[in-house]
Design a protein around this motif. Structure first.
Motif, short mmCIF file in Angstrom:
data_model
loop_
_atom_site.label_atom_id
_atom_site.label_comp_id
_atom_site.label_asym_id
_atom_site.label_seq_id
_atom_site.Cartn_x
_atom_site.Cartn_y
_atom_site.Cartn_z
N VAL A 147 0.85 -1.21 0.00
CA VAL A 147 0.00 0.00 0.00
C VAL A 147 0.88 1.25 0.00
O VAL A 147 0.64 2.18 -0.79
N GLU A 148 1.90 1.27 0.84
CA GLU A 148 2.82 2.42 0.90
C GLU A 148 3.58 2.57 -0.42
O GLU A 148 3.83 3.68 -0.89
N PHE A 149 3.95 1.43 -1.01
CA PHE A 149 4.63 1.44 -2.30
C PHE A 149 3.74 2.08 -3.36
O PHE A 149 4.18 2.97 -4.10
N ARG A 150 2.49 1.65 -3.43
CA ARG A 150 1.57 2.21 -4.42
C ARG A 150 1.29 3.69 -4.16
O ARG A 150 1.16 4.48 -5.10
N ASP A 151 1.22 4.07 -2.88
CA ASP A 151 1.06 5.50 -2.55
C ASP A 151 2.25 6.31 -3.05
O ASP A 151 2.08 7.40 -3.61
N ALA A 152 3.47 5.78 -2.84
CA ALA A 152 4.68 6.48 -3.31
C ALA A 152 4.67 6.58 -4.83
O ALA A 152 5.06 7.62 -5.40
N CYS A 153 4.22 5.53 -5.51
CA CYS A 153 4.12 5.57 -6.96
C CYS A 153 3.14 6.66 -7.41
O CYS A 153 3.39 7.39 -8.38
#
Length: 184
Positions: free
Chosen positions: A152-158
């Protein structure tokens, strides 16, 4: 009707207004203008590419399994993106070396304002989010756990990189229009 007001290189060559620091008809001046434009195209273009890869990473079902994402977001500094930091320095040199009366016109300041906004977005949002993407992709390979830890954090950063790159691209477009149109 003279066309020199519409052409980027000729606009710096207006004679009779102000003494320039050196002869703007020389190839060295054209080289300086070319380097200024090149730093902008490379820097802003690299940010746009990062936004495209971030969108791809955000949409990927298994981002760690994509070798293209692994290659692009390998843990390091993206020096092509950092070249956008040269753009205002070279722009100031072009302004100083060319028709100095342009400093009292709005177009160089519009370009600088666009660059300040783009640099603030890049340094404050995009580049830190890219580091998060790099860290997550470089972490231990998929261990079979679902959902993937930190996804989830990865997708938010993306998403941050994607939106930031879009905003920076709009800043670049506005700066290019101001540099070519040169409103007075």
């Amino acid at each position: 009707m003279p066309t020199d007001h519409c052409h980027l290189f000729r606009s710096y060559r207006r004679k009779g207004r102000v003494e320039s620091a050196f002869d703007v008809t020389r190839p060295s001046y054209d080289l300086l203008v070319g380097l200024h434009a090149l730093s902008a195209v490379v820097g802003f273009g690299a940010v746009g590419v990062s936004g495209t890869y971030a969108a791809r990473a955000r949409a990927a079902a298994e981002p760690r399994q994509d070798p293209g994402l692994q290659r692009y977001f390998h843990p390091s500094t993206n020096w092509a993106e950092r070249s956008l930091l040269l753009t205002p320095v070279l722009g100031a040199m072009v302004l100083w070396a060319g028709d100095r009366s342009a400093a009292s016109q709005p177009w160089p300041w519009i370009g600088l304002g666009c660059w300040v906004l783009a640099a603030a977005i890049a340094t404050g949002r995009c580049w830190p989010a890219e580091r998060k993407i790099q860290t997550w992709l470089a972490a231990a390979p998929d261990c079979g756990e679902r959902p993937l830890p930190g996804l989830v954090e990865f997708r938010d950063a993306c998403g941050v990189v994607q939106r930031g790159a879009s905003a920076i691209s709009l800043c670049f477009l506005a700066a290019v229009v101001a540099m070519i149109w040169q409103p007075r």
